[in-house]
Design a protein around this motif. Structure first.
Motif, PDB file in Angstrom:
ATOM      1  N   ALA A  15       0.830  -1.208   0.000  1.00  0.00           N
ATOM      2  CA  ALA A  15       0.000   0.000   0.000  1.00  0.00           C
ATOM      3  C   ALA A  15       0.864   1.258   0.000  1.00  0.00           C
ATOM      4  N   GLN A  16       1.937   1.196   0.769  1.00  0.00           N
ATOM      5  CA  GLN A  16       2.865   2.326   0.849  1.00  0.00           C
ATOM      6  C   GLN A  16       3.416   2.671  -0.539  1.00  0.00           C
ATOM      7  N   PHE A  23       3.366   5.956  -5.653  1.00  0.00           N
ATOM      8  CA  PHE A  23       3.250   5.853  -7.108  1.00  0.00           C
ATOM      9  C   PHE A  23       2.119   6.759  -7.621  1.00  0.00           C
ATOM     10  N   LEU A  24       1.015   6.760  -6.906  1.00  0.00           N
ATOM     11  CA  LEU A  24      -0.113   7.623  -7.280  1.00  0.00           C
ATOM     12  C   LEU A  24       0.330   9.081  -7.398  1.00  0.00           C
ATOM     13  N   VAL A  25       1.072   9.534  -6.409  1.00  0.00           N
ATOM     14  CA  VAL A  25       1.498  10.934  -6.381  1.00  0.00           C
ATOM     15  C   VAL A  25       2.454  11.224  -7.539  1.00  0.00           C
ATOM     16  N   LEU A  26       3.371  10.292  -7.794  1.00  0.00           N
ATOM     17  CA  LEU A  26       4.303  10.475  -8.912  1.00  0.00           C
ATOM     18  C   LEU A  26       3.552  10.559 -10.241  1.00  0.00           C
ATOM     19  N   CYS A  27       2.566   9.673 -10.403  1.00  0.00           N
ATOM     20  CA  CYS A  27       1.771   9.674 -11.641  1.00  0.00           C
ATOM     21  C   CYS A  27       1.067  11.019 -11.813  1.00  0.00           C
ATOM     22  N   LEU A  28       0.482  11.490 -10.736  1.00  0.00           N
ATOM     23  CA  LEU A  28      -0.235  12.762 -10.798  1.00  0.00           C
ATOM     24  C   LEU A  28       0.701  13.880 -11.227  1.00  0.00           C
ATOM     25  N   ALA A  29       1.885  13.880 -10.653  1.00  0.00           N
ATOM     26  CA  ALA A  29       2.842  14.950 -10.950  1.00  0.00           C
ATOM     27  C   ALA A  29       3.279  14.902 -12.408  1.00  0.00           C
ATOM     28  N   HIS A  30       3.134  13.743 -13.047  1.00  0.00           N
ATOM     29  CA  HIS A  30       3.523  13.634 -14.455  1.00  0.00           C
ATOM     30  C   HIS A  30       2.317  13.682 -15.382  1.00  0.00           C
ATOM     31  N   GLY A  31       1.172  14.097 -14.861  1.00  0.00           N
ATOM     32  CA  GLY A  31       0.040  14.405 -15.741  1.00  0.00           C
ATOM     33  C   GLY A  31      -0.994  13.317 -15.918  1.00  0.00           C
ATOM     34  N   MET A  32      -0.977  12.273 -15.099  1.00  0.00           N
ATOM     35  CA  MET A  32      -1.993  11.225 -15.221  1.00  0.00           C
ATOM     36  C   MET A  32      -3.391  11.820 -15.055  1.00  0.00           C
ATOM     37  N   ASP A  33      -4.329  11.393 -15.921  1.00  0.00           N
ATOM     38  CA  ASP A  33      -5.676  11.976 -15.905  1.00  0.00           C
ATOM     39  C   ASP A  33      -6.683  11.135 -15.138  1.00  0.00           C
ATOM     40  N   ALA A  34      -6.411   9.832 -14.990  1.00  0.00           N
ATOM     41  CA  ALA A  34      -7.415   8.958 -14.389  1.00  0.00           C
ATOM     42  C   ALA A  34      -6.751   7.784 -13.695  1.00  0.00           C
ATOM     43  N   PHE A  35      -7.427   7.257 -12.688  1.00  0.00           N
ATOM     44  CA  PHE A  35      -6.908   6.092 -11.972  1.00  0.00           C
ATOM     45  C   PHE A  35      -8.010   5.062 -11.767  1.00  0.00           C
ATOM     46  N   LEU A  83      -8.760   2.573  -8.988  1.00  0.00           N
ATOM     47  CA  LEU A  83      -8.229   2.359  -7.639  1.00  0.00           C
ATOM     48  C   LEU A  83      -9.342   2.029  -6.644  1.00  0.00           C
ATOM     49  N   ASP A  84      -8.938   1.791  -5.414  1.00  0.00           N
ATOM     50  CA  ASP A  84      -9.896   1.507  -4.347  1.00  0.00           C
ATOM     51  C   ASP A  84     -10.272   2.821  -3.662  1.00  0.00           C
ATOM     52  N   PRO A  85     -11.434   3.378  -3.991  1.00  0.00           N
ATOM     53  CA  PRO A  85     -11.785   4.692  -3.432  1.00  0.00           C
ATOM     54  C   PRO A  85     -12.135   4.626  -1.947  1.00  0.00           C
ATOM     55  N   LEU A  86     -12.297   3.412  -1.411  1.00  0.00           N
ATOM     56  CA  LEU A  86     -12.593   3.312   0.023  1.00  0.00           C
ATOM     57  C   LEU A  86     -11.323   3.408   0.864  1.00  0.00           C
ATOM     58  N   ASP A  87     -10.185   3.437   0.195  1.00  0.00           N
ATOM     59  CA  ASP A  87      -8.916   3.642   0.900  1.00  0.00           C
ATOM     60  C   ASP A  87      -8.794   5.130   1.211  1.00  0.00           C
ATOM     61  N   ARG A  88      -9.052   5.493   2.460  1.00  0.00           N
ATOM     62  CA  ARG A  88      -9.146   6.912   2.822  1.00  0.00           C
ATOM     63  C   ARG A  88      -7.820   7.625   2.661  1.00  0.00           C
ATOM     64  N   ARG A  89      -6.759   6.917   2.965  1.00  0.00           N
ATOM     65  CA  ARG A  89      -5.459   7.559   2.848  1.00  0.00           C
ATOM     66  C   ARG A  89      -5.132   7.850   1.387  1.00  0.00           C
ATOM     67  N   LEU A  90      -5.486   6.890   0.525  1.00  0.00           N
ATOM     68  CA  LEU A  90      -5.238   7.076  -0.904  1.00  0.00           C
ATOM     69  C   LEU A  90      -6.003   8.296  -1.417  1.00  0.00           C
ATOM     70  N   MET A  91      -7.267   8.393  -1.046  1.00  0.00           N
ATOM     71  CA  MET A  91      -8.082   9.512  -1.513  1.00  0.00           C
ATOM     72  C   MET A  91      -7.582  10.834  -0.924  1.00  0.00           C
ATOM     73  N   ALA A  92      -7.132  10.788   0.319  1.00  0.00           N
ATOM     74  CA  ALA A  92      -6.595  12.003   0.939  1.00  0.00           C
ATOM     75  C   ALA A  92      -5.310  12.434   0.221  1.00  0.00           C
ATOM     76  N   ASN A  93      -4.480  11.465  -0.115  1.00  0.00           N
ATOM     77  CA  ASN A  93      -3.248  11.789  -0.845  1.00  0.00           C
ATOM     78  C   ASN A  93      -3.557  12.333  -2.238  1.00  0.00           C
ATOM     79  N   LEU A  94      -4.546  11.753  -2.868  1.00  0.00           N
ATOM     80  CA  LEU A  94      -4.947  12.217  -4.200  1.00  0.00           C
ATOM     81  C   LEU A  94      -5.371  13.684  -4.138  1.00  0.00           C
ATOM     82  N   THR A  95      -6.253  13.990  -3.206  1.00  0.00           N
ATOM     83  CA  THR A  95      -6.746  15.357  -3.068  1.00  0.00           C
ATOM     84  C   THR A  95      -5.613  16.322  -2.731  1.00  0.00           C
TER      85      THR A  95
END
Ligand code: B12
Lengths: 221, 271
Positions: B207-208, B213-225, B227-239
Motif C-alpha cells: 500500500a505504501q 506511485f499515485l502521487v508520482l503519476c499525478l505529478a507527471h500528468g496522469m488523468d485517471a486512476f 483504484l480503491d476509493p474506500l482507501d481513505r489515505r489514498l483519496m486524501a493523498n490524491l486530493t
C-alpha cells in the motif's frame, strides 16, 4: 428584494465566495438606487468582516479568506464606475499617491480608499501592496502629490508607516506632502506619535480629510 | 481527474460468491460506497465466472444502475460479455480494456464502433508490453489512430502505458513516467489512466508503494486512476497532491474534504 435584503444577500455572497452572485447583487442594488457606498459598507464589508471572524475562530482558512477578498474586489470593480459616473463634473481636487506599507499585502481597505478618492475627484496613483518606503517618496515627488495615503492592516507592519514619514523628513520634502494613514489597527494616537498629518478611521473619513487639506493646499495643525 | 472504483471484480475472493449468488443488495452497496467516496465510475468485472460471465455482467450492470446513478466501466476480456454489458448499460459506458493483441483488437473493434463507449486502451501487442518509453509511445500512437479511426473522439480514449512490478525492474517507473510525458505531449487531448497495484507486486508494504506511485503519476500528468476509493489515505493523498499541483483553486476541494470528515482518520492514527 428591498434594500436590507440586498445588503444581507451581498454579505452572504461574500460568505459563500460567490463572485457572480455578488456582482449580480451589486448591479441589482445600483439599479434599485442604493448608494454605492452603502453597498460596500452595508454589504461587502460586513461580509469580509464576518469571514475574518470565522478565520479567527479557525472555521475558515487562509485560501478561503483570499477567495473572499477576490470576490470583494470583483464586486468593488463593478461599483467604482458608477461612483465615478454619478459624480461627473466635480472639481478636480489634486493628486494622491496611496499604497499598503512594506510587509503588508492587505489591499481591500486601501483599494476602497483609492476608489473613494477618485470619486471625490483625485487623480490617484495606487502603488499596490507591500510598498517600500522609497517608492512612496519617489512617486510623490514624481507626481507632485498633495496627499500620500498609507494603509496597514497589521500591528506588525504599522512601524513601516513611521519609516515612510521619516524618509520624507530625511529627503527634506516633508512639508510638501500631506501624509494620511489608516487601516484597522491604526489609531489617532499612533498618528500623533509618528507625526503623520492625519488619520482616517474609515476610508470616507480619510477622503473628507484629504479634500479639506487639498483645499487648503497646506498641512493641517 | 477521473476515478474508477475497482472493487467489484470477481478476481477478489469476497466478490465472486456475491456475484454467483446474485446478491444485488451487496453489489449495489459496494457500488454506492465507491461513488460516495469519490469514484466517478464503477468497474464491474465478472470474468472468473467463466461461462456464467455474460449473464452475470449484464445483471450486475442493470442492478447497479437501477439503484444508483452510476456509470459503469464494463471490464471483460470477452467480446460477447462486453457487447451484452454495453447493450444493457444506460448512458455512456467505459470499456475496459482494448489492446493491440491481434485477437483482442479485432474482437473488440466492432463493439467499440457500435457502442462508442469511452475506451481504456493498453500499450501492449502480440509481442508483449514494451519496456522503453519510445516503445510505449509507438503503441499508444497505433491505439489512438485506430480508435479515432473507429469514431472514438480523443478525449474518450484512456491510454494505459502499463506498469511493471518495481521488484522486477528498478527502472520501470522512470520509464513509465517518461512514456506518460511523451504520450501527453504527442496527444494533448487523449487521456491517460493506470491502475496502482501492479507496481508493488512482490514487495512488503504494498500500500505504501502504491500511495507514492499515485502521487508520482499525478505529478507527471496522469488523468485517471483505477483504484480503491474506500482507501481513505489514498483519496486524501490524491486530493492533497491535486492541490499541490494547481488542480484545486483556493484549496476548495481539499478544505471541502477536510470538512466532510475525510481526513478524520489522521487524528485516530496520530493518537
Ligand atoms: C481579508 C484579510 C486578509 C486577506 C487580504 C486579501 C486582500 N487582497 O486584501 C489575506 C488572506 C491575503 C490576508 C493575509 C494575512 N492576514 Co489578514 N486579514 C484579512 C481580514 C479578514 C479583513 C481585512 C479587510 O479587508 N477588511 C475590510 C476592509 C474594508 O477594512 P480595512 O482594511 O480595515 O479598511 C477600512 C479602514 O481601515 C480604512 N482604511 C484602510 N486603509 C486605509 C488607509 C488610509 C490612508 C485611510 C485614511 C483609511 C484606510 O478604510 C476601510 C473602510 O472604510 C482581517 C481581519 C479584520 N477583521 O480586519 C485579517 C487580518 C488583518 N490579517 C491578519 C493576519 C495575521 C494575516 C496573515 C499574517 C495571515 C495569518 N497568518 O493570519 C496574512 C498576512 C500577509 C501579509 N504579509 O500581509 C490579522 C492581523 C493581526 C495583526 N498582527 O494585527 C487580522 C487582523 C486577522 C486576525 N485577527 O488574525 N488577510
Amino acid at each position: 428584494m428591498d434594500r436590507t435584503e440586498i445588503l444581507d444577500a451581498l454579505k452572504q455572497a461574500i460568505l459563500n465566495y460567490d463572485e457572480d452572485g455578488a456582482r449580480a447583487l451589486v448591479a441589482q442594488g445600483l439599479e434599485a438606487g442604493i448608494p454605492p457606498l452603502d453597498l460596500v459598507d452595508g454589504g461587502l464589508s460586513r461580509g469580509i468582516k464576518a469571514i475574518g471572524e470565522k478565520f479567527q475562530a479557525m472555521e475558515v482558512f487562509l485560501p478561503e479568506l483570499m477567495l473572499a477578498a477576490k470576490v470583494f474586489l470583483g464586486a468593488l470593480e463593478l461599483i467604482e464606475p458608477t461612483m465615478l459616473a454619478t459624480d461627473e463634473g466635480r472639481p478636480r481636487q489634486g493628486v494622491a499617491v496611496i499604497g499598503t506599507v512594506k510587509g503588508d499585502v492587505h489591499s481591500i481597505g486601501k483599494d476602497l480608499y483609492a476608489t473613494l478618492l477618485k470619486v471625490a475627484g483625485f487623480e490617484v496613483h495606487n502603488l499596490g501592496v507591500n510598498v517600500h518606503p522609497g517608492k512612496f517618496v519617489e512617486k510623490a515627488q514624481e507626481t507632485g502629490a498633495q496627499i500620500v495615503g498609507l494603509s496597514a492592516l497589521m500591528t506588525t507592519t504599522m512601524p513601516s508607516m513611521r519609516e515612510v514619514v521619516e524618509l520624507f523628513v530625511a529627503r527634506g520634502i516633508r512639508d510638501r506632502h500631506t501624509i494620511l494613514i489608516g487601516g484597522s489597527p491604526v489609531t489617532q494616537a499612533f498618528c500623533d506619535k509618528i507625526q503623520a498629518d492625519g488619520y482616517g478611521e474609515t476610508a470616507q473619513d480619510g477622503v473628507d480629510l484629504a479634500v479639506r487639506i487639498a483645499g487648503q493646499r497646506g498641512r493641517p495643525c | 481527474m477521473l476515478i474508477v472504483g475497482e472493487l467489484i471484480n470477481s478476481t477478489r475472493r469476497q466478490i465472486q460468491p456475491l456475484l454467483e449468488a446474485r446478491d444485488g443488495a451487496a453489489i449495489v452497496n459496494l457500488a454506492r460506497r465507491q461513488i460516495e467516496a469519490g469514484a466517478h465510475l464503477v468497474d464491474v468485472n465478472c470474468a472468473t465466472l467463466m461461462e456464467g460471465e455474460v449473464e452475470c455482467l449484464a445483471w450486475a450492470i442493470q442492478t447497479i444502475q437501477e439503484a444508483c446513478d452510476a456509470r459503469i466501466s464494463v471490464d471483460s476480456p470477452n467480446p460477447l460479455a462486453l457487447r451484452r454489458g454495453l447493450e444493457v448499460h444506460r448512458g455512456k459506458a467505459m470499456l475496459d480494456s482494448i489492446n493491440l493483441e491481434h485477437e483482442r483488437w479485432s474482437g473488440f473493434l466492432p463493439v467499440v464502433r457500435e457502442f462508442r463507449p469511452e475506451v481504456v486502451a493498453l500499450c501492449m501487442d502480440d509481442s508483449g508490453i514494451p519496456t522503453t518509453a519510445a516503445g510505449k509511445l509507438a503503441l499508444a500512437t497505433t491505439l489512438v489512430e485506430g480508435l479515432t479511426g473507429a469514431g472514438i473522439p480523443p478525449q474518450d480514449i484512456y491510454i494505459d502505458p502499463l506498469i511493471f512490478p518495481i521488484a522486477t525492474d528498478s527502472g520501470c517507473v522512470r520509464v513509465f513516467l517518461e512514456a506518460l510525458g511523451l504520450i501527453k505531449k504527442r496527444f494533448p487531448e487523449v487521456r491517460t489512466i493506470c491502475g496502482l497495484s501492479n507496481v508493488s507486486f512482490g514487495l512488503p508494504h504494498r500500500a505504501q508503494i502504491n500511495q507514492v506511485f499515485l502521487v508520482l503519476c499525478l505529478a507527471h500528468g496522469m488523468d485517471a486512476f483505477i483504484l480503491d476509493p474506500l482507501d481513505r489515505r489514498l483519496m486524501a493523498n490524491l486530493t492533497t497532491a491535486q492541490m499541490l499541483l494547481d488542480q484545486d483553486e483556493f484549496c476548495r476541494r481539499y478544505l471541502g474534504m477536510v470538512r466532510a470528515g475525510k481526513f478524520d482518520f489522521l487524528k485516530t492514527q496520530r493518537a
